[in-house]
Design an enzyme around this catalytic site. Structure first.
Site, PDB file in Angstrom:
ATOM      1  N   GLY A 158      96.168  84.736 -86.530  1.00  0.00           N
ATOM      2  CA  GLY A 158      96.642  83.623 -87.703  1.00  0.00           C
ATOM      3  C   GLY A 158      96.294  84.059 -89.003  1.00  0.00           C
ATOM      4  O   GLY A 158      94.931  83.969 -88.564  1.00  0.00           O
ATOM      5  N   GLY A 218     102.892  86.097 -87.509  1.00  0.00           N
ATOM      6  CA  GLY A 218     101.630  87.054 -88.551  1.00  0.00           C
ATOM      7  C   GLY A 218     100.618  86.929 -87.470  1.00  0.00           C
ATOM      8  O   GLY A 218      99.045  87.066 -87.888  1.00  0.00           O
ATOM      9  N   GLY A 236      89.895  86.309 -83.570  1.00  0.00           N
ATOM     10  CA  GLY A 236      89.939  85.063 -84.871  1.00  0.00           C
ATOM     11  C   GLY A 236      89.426  84.060 -85.563  1.00  0.00           C
ATOM     12  O   GLY A 236      87.604  84.624 -85.617  1.00  0.00           O
ATOM     13  N   LYS A 247      88.072  95.183 -80.469  1.00  0.00           N
ATOM     14  CA  LYS A 247      87.169  93.988 -80.196  1.00  0.00           C
ATOM     15  C   LYS A 247      86.089  94.341 -79.418  1.00  0.00           C
ATOM     16  O   LYS A 247      85.003  93.685 -79.723  1.00  0.00           O
ATOM     17  CB  LYS A 247      88.431  93.228 -79.917  1.00  0.00           C
ATOM     18  CG  LYS A 247      88.676  92.834 -81.264  1.00  0.00           C
ATOM     19  CD  LYS A 247      90.287  91.783 -81.166  1.00  0.00           C
ATOM     20  CE  LYS A 247      91.102  92.151 -82.263  1.00  0.00           C
ATOM     21  NZ  LYS A 247      92.452  90.970 -82.246  1.00  0.00           N
ATOM     22  N   GLU A 299      82.517  88.602 -88.377  1.00  0.00           N
ATOM     23  CA  GLU A 299      83.158  87.064 -87.020  1.00  0.00           C
ATOM     24  C   GLU A 299      84.596  87.535 -87.481  1.00  0.00           C
ATOM     25  O   GLU A 299      84.742  87.025 -85.683  1.00  0.00           O
ATOM     26  CB  GLU A 299      82.593  86.035 -87.948  1.00  0.00           C
ATOM     27  CG  GLU A 299      82.928  84.672 -86.297  1.00  0.00           C
ATOM     28  CD  GLU A 299      82.096  85.089 -86.209  1.00  0.00           C
ATOM     29  OE1 GLU A 299      80.714  84.481 -85.707  1.00  0.00           O
ATOM     30  OE2 GLU A 299      82.019  84.898 -84.822  1.00  0.00           O
ATOM     31  N   ILE A 332      87.048  82.281 -83.322  1.00  0.00           N
ATOM     32  CA  ILE A 332      86.274  81.966 -82.160  1.00  0.00           C
ATOM     33  C   ILE A 332      84.578  82.705 -82.992  1.00  0.00           C
ATOM     34  O   ILE A 332      85.202  83.351 -83.217  1.00  0.00           O
ATOM     35  CB  ILE A 332      86.743  82.369 -80.626  1.00  0.00           C
ATOM     36  CG1 ILE A 332      87.990  82.436 -80.597  1.00  0.00           C
ATOM     37  CG2 ILE A 332      85.526  81.856 -79.881  1.00  0.00           C
ATOM     38  CD1 ILE A 332      88.394  82.846 -79.387  1.00  0.00           C
ATOM     39  N   LYS A 377      88.672  95.018 -87.948  1.00  0.00           N
ATOM     40  CA  LYS A 377      87.968  95.250 -85.888  1.00  0.00           C
ATOM     41  C   LYS A 377      88.451  96.982 -86.334  1.00  0.00           C
ATOM     42  O   LYS A 377      87.836  97.675 -86.092  1.00  0.00           O
ATOM     43  CB  LYS A 377      89.376  94.662 -85.094  1.00  0.00           C
ATOM     44  CG  LYS A 377      90.735  94.765 -85.022  1.00  0.00           C
ATOM     45  CD  LYS A 377      90.510  93.212 -86.294  1.00  0.00           C
ATOM     46  CE  LYS A 377      92.245  93.819 -86.222  1.00  0.00           C
ATOM     47  NZ  LYS A 377      92.900  92.642 -85.602  1.00  0.00           N
ATOM     48  N   ASP A 420      94.065  97.702 -80.216  1.00  0.00           N
ATOM     49  CA  ASP A 420      93.111  96.293 -80.787  1.00  0.00           C
ATOM     50  C   ASP A 420      92.711  95.777 -80.149  1.00  0.00           C
ATOM     51  O   ASP A 420      90.929  95.426 -80.688  1.00  0.00           O
ATOM     52  CB  ASP A 420      94.355  95.397 -81.872  1.00  0.00           C
ATOM     53  CG  ASP A 420      93.987  94.247 -81.848  1.00  0.00           C
ATOM     54  OD1 ASP A 420      93.693  94.126 -83.213  1.00  0.00           O
ATOM     55  OD2 ASP A 420      93.124  93.073 -82.080  1.00  0.00           O
ATOM     56  N   THR A 449      98.669  88.317 -95.041  1.00  0.00           N
ATOM     57  CA  THR A 449      98.350  87.527 -94.464  1.00  0.00           C
ATOM     58  C   THR A 449      96.622  86.523 -95.309  1.00  0.00           C
ATOM     59  O   THR A 449      96.897  85.132 -94.622  1.00  0.00           O
ATOM     60  CB  THR A 449      99.023  87.906 -92.598  1.00  0.00           C
ATOM     61  OG1 THR A 449     100.046  87.954 -92.915  1.00  0.00           O
ATOM     62  CG2 THR A 449      98.538  86.308 -92.107  1.00  0.00           C
TER      63      THR A 449
END
Ligand code: HSE
Length: 407
Positions: A298, A182, A129, A200, A124, A131, A100, A196, A11
């Site tokens: 995404g 996705g 995502g 992060k 980054e 941001i 991550k 997850d 993806t």
């Protein structure tokens, strides 16, 4: 000319290639660099793909090609990503990643290796995502002292919670939809278990506080135990339930790090963050409160951060501008999150007000429509979870839910 290799064509990888070619001319013009993708490392045979002629299966082709200056690792997972990234860095090739798990578990050694080899390791896309949060924390807040970083860091769970709690969608359907869009990991257990978000917040905490925070040191709870009733009682308390990841400096200098569902009061901006969106609130000594908001998962949102890192790596070619933090050998600097004073929401069954008063003292009761007579939801005023757990152990009723109140 700097040539790029992309490792992984799922993806995020396919989004990275798509976005790169969409904006290649503008990127090269505005950055005054000459960039192109030379290889895509992909294990599958994809003869119908428009970029099939760039596809290779052997990492050594990338390592041995002096034209390759930048490698984007978008495979995910720890293995073989760690080995591949280490080898790229020791060959002096800058690496950018959206991975991550890799950064949370191996960030310190990878950053050190990049610095020793005069190249860069940028990540980054690993957190939030689209941001921009890693570079702002590292560069824009370089003169500040960060007190806390807190936010919603997983798009899948925020999407699922929004669908279940606001649209009454069944959990399985919401999860399936997040996979189709996705957002979810290959194994969505990492999303719903909080793992997850944990990875992060480890990355953000390591960056903000300068020492590697490893995932196994972080209290982590996911969203699978949240009940519809909890959401209804939360509403009665003018709150919503969100999966909150947070890292805060305590008065004793230690860092409290946790991932858990919390009742977020409506006047906290995090309460309004819905669907796949993520948001991060940072408190700095000088800057005060800052908030970063955007799509947290995404294909294209994540790819936008990967391509931006590729551009940064191209500009930084020949210099090491890599973010840094120290490795840590023990968890002495991590506070026990159960020792932090907080207010709590409790949902109890098979009990009565007398037993609740005897165990918890004065509490604030919440109510919902069609509340069964033996069900009680209440707020326990500020206490530590250690003290609360002791009270719970002496309580005869059944505790169904227990969440921190985030004011
Ligand atoms: N599965 C992750 C999420 C992808 O939902 O946030 C982005 O890291």
């Amino acid at each position: 000319m700097s040539k790029i290799a992309i490792m992984g064509y799922g993806t995020v990888g396919s989004g990275t290639v798509e976005l790169f070619y969409k904006h290649k001319d503008k990127l090269c013009r505005t950055l005054s660099v000459d960039l192109d993708i030379k290889y895509i490392l992909e294990i599958r045979d994809l003869p119908d793909d428009p970029y099939y002629n760039k596809m290779i299966k052997d990492i050594n082709i990338i390592l041995d090609d002096p034209e390759i200056k930048i490698v984007a690792e978008v495979m995910g997972g720890l293995n073989p990503a760690f080995d591949f990234v280490m080898r790229c860095l020791t060959h002096g090739k800058s690496v950018v990643t959206s991975n991550k798990e890799l950064v949370a578990k191996k960030g310190a050694i990878l950053l050190k290796t990049a610095a020793e080899n005069d190249c860069n390791f940028f990540f980054e896309a690993s957190t939030g995502g689209a941001i921009p949060i890693i570079r702002p924390l590292h560069e824009c807040l370089a003169a500040d002292e960060v007190y806390s970083v807190e936010g919603i860091l997983n798009g899948t769970t925020n999407f699922i919670l929004t669908k279940i709690l606001s649209e009454n969608m069944p959990y399985e359907k919401a999860l399936k939809l997040s996979q189709e869009l996705g957002y979810a990991e290959k194994d969505p257990t990492a999303d719903v278990s909080g793992a997850d978000s944990c990875r992060k917040i480890c990355i953000l905490a390591s960056l903000a506080f300068g020492k590697h925070v490893y995932p196994e040191w972080v209290y982590t709870e996911g969203i699978t135990q949240i009940k519809k009733e909890d959401a209804e009682y939360a509403k009665a308390y003018n709150s919503v339930i969100k999966l909150i990841a947070s890292a805060k400096r305590c008065d004793n200098g230690k860092i409290a790090v946790s991932v858990r569902p919390e009742l977020v009061c409506r006047d906290n901006q995090l309460s309004g963050v819905i669907d796949v969106f993520n948001a991060v609130t940072v408190y700095g000594e000088a800057a005060g409160e800052l908030m970063f908001y955007g799509r947290g998962a995404g294909k294209l949102p994540t790819a936008s951060a990967v391509v931006a890192d590729i551009a940064c790596a191209a500009i930084a070619d020949g210099t090491s501008r890599t973010q840094t933090w120290e490795d840590s050998t023990d968890s002495d600097f991590i506070a026990d999150s159960k020792s932090i004073p907080e207010a709590f929401y409790i949902l109890a069954k098979n009990t009565g007000e007398g037993a609740i008063k005897a165990a918890f003292g004065e509490v604030l009761y919440l109510s919902r429509e069609n509340q069964p007579p033996e069900e009680f939801a209440f707020i326990v005023p500020i206490t530590t979870e250690i003290e609360l757990d002791e009270k719970i152990s002496n309580f005869g009723g059944e505790i169904v839910s227990k969440y921190v109140i985030n004011g």
